[in-house]
Design a protein around this motif. Sequence first.
Motif, short mmCIF file in Angstrom:
data_model
loop_
_atom_site.label_atom_id
_atom_site.label_comp_id
_atom_site.label_asym_id
_atom_site.label_seq_id
_atom_site.Cartn_x
_atom_site.Cartn_y
_atom_site.Cartn_z
N SER A 25 0.81 -1.22 0.00
CA SER A 25 0.00 0.00 0.00
C SER A 25 0.85 1.27 0.00
N GLY A 26 2.14 1.14 0.17
CA GLY A 26 3.03 2.29 0.10
C GLY A 26 3.78 2.55 1.38
N LYS A 27 4.71 3.50 1.28
CA LYS A 27 5.62 3.76 2.41
C LYS A 27 4.91 4.29 3.65
N ASP A 28 3.73 4.86 3.51
CA ASP A 28 2.99 5.34 4.68
C ASP A 28 2.54 4.19 5.58
N TYR A 29 2.61 2.98 5.07
CA TYR A 29 2.14 1.81 5.83
C TYR A 29 3.28 0.90 6.28
N LYS A 30 4.51 1.37 6.16
CA LYS A 30 5.63 0.50 6.51
C LYS A 30 5.70 0.19 8.00
N ASN A 31 5.23 1.11 8.87
CA ASN A 31 5.20 0.79 10.31
C ASN A 31 4.26 -0.38 10.58
N ILE A 32 3.13 -0.37 9.91
CA ILE A 32 2.15 -1.45 10.08
C ILE A 32 2.73 -2.76 9.54
N SER A 33 3.42 -2.66 8.40
CA SER A 33 4.05 -3.85 7.83
C SER A 33 5.12 -4.40 8.77
N ALA A 34 5.90 -3.53 9.36
CA ALA A 34 6.95 -3.96 10.30
C ALA A 34 6.33 -4.66 11.51
N PHE A 35 5.26 -4.08 12.05
CA PHE A 35 4.58 -4.69 13.19
C PHE A 35 4.09 -6.10 12.85
N HIS A 36 3.41 -6.23 11.71
CA HIS A 36 2.87 -7.55 11.34
C HIS A 36 3.97 -8.55 10.98
N SER A 37 5.10 -8.04 10.48
CA SER A 37 6.23 -8.94 10.20
C SER A 37 6.76 -9.54 11.50
N LEU A 81 18.04 -15.65 15.62
CA LEU A 81 18.88 -14.58 16.16
C LEU A 81 19.24 -13.54 15.10
N LYS A 82 19.30 -13.95 13.85
CA LYS A 82 19.61 -13.02 12.77
C LYS A 82 18.49 -12.00 12.56
N SER A 83 17.29 -12.34 13.02
CA SER A 83 16.15 -11.42 12.87
C SER A 83 15.78 -10.75 14.18
N LYS A 84 16.72 -10.69 15.10
CA LYS A 84 16.44 -10.14 16.44
C LYS A 84 15.93 -8.70 16.39
N GLY A 85 16.29 -7.94 15.36
CA GLY A 85 15.84 -6.56 15.23
C GLY A 85 14.34 -6.44 15.08
N LEU A 86 13.68 -7.51 14.67
CA LEU A 86 12.22 -7.50 14.54
C LEU A 86 11.53 -7.28 15.88
N SER A 87 12.17 -7.67 16.97
CA SER A 87 11.54 -7.54 18.29
C SER A 87 11.09 -6.11 18.57
N ASP A 88 11.87 -5.14 18.12
CA ASP A 88 11.50 -3.73 18.33
C ASP A 88 10.16 -3.39 17.69
N PHE A 89 9.86 -4.03 16.59
CA PHE A 89 8.63 -3.71 15.86
C PHE A 89 7.37 -4.14 16.60
N ALA A 90 7.50 -5.00 17.59
CA ALA A 90 6.34 -5.48 18.34
C ALA A 90 5.70 -4.36 19.15
N VAL A 91 6.50 -3.41 19.57
CA VAL A 91 5.99 -2.36 20.45
C VAL A 91 6.15 -0.97 19.84
N ILE A 92 7.36 -0.61 19.50
CA ILE A 92 7.65 0.75 19.06
C ILE A 92 6.76 1.20 17.90
N MET A 105 13.07 1.65 4.35
CA MET A 105 12.34 0.62 3.58
C MET A 105 13.17 -0.66 3.46
N LYS A 106 14.50 -0.56 3.37
CA LYS A 106 15.31 -1.77 3.21
C LYS A 106 15.17 -2.71 4.40
N ILE A 107 14.93 -2.17 5.60
CA ILE A 107 14.72 -3.01 6.78
C ILE A 107 13.38 -3.70 6.72
N VAL A 108 12.35 -2.99 6.32
CA VAL A 108 11.00 -3.54 6.26
C VAL A 108 10.93 -4.67 5.22
#
Length: 110
Positions: A25-37, A81-92, A105-108
């Motif tokens: 849906s575009g870059k405005d939704y990347k926070n939502i995408s990160a959370f669901h990832s 462990l390689k995807s440990k950075g995803l943990s931040d997306f659960a809350v932030i 975007m490269k992280i998402v």
Amino acid sequence: MSSLVINWFKYASRDLKMAQLSLASGKDYKNISAFHSQQCAEKAIKGFLAYHKVRFSKTHDLIQLSTEVASVDLKLSKLILKSKGLSDFAVIYRYPSAQDQEIPMKIVKL
């Protein structure tokens, strides 16, 4: 396979679909995408643990969950462990203050 295990994977699959749809849906939704990832990864890991009858804590921390996975599959634990950075997306990234937190975007898209 128990209904509990099936449900963990069903919910993980739904989160993956939402991550993909929101990102499309575009870059405005990347926070939502990160959370669901993050949610997808967390629920898939918990499904794996439930399948192997390993008790796990109520946490969003993928590092903590990876230590519980290590009791069953060390190789998978190391991959998690390689995807440990995803943990931040659960809350932030799930609250309005997230708009102050820029996600490249490269992280998402990982």
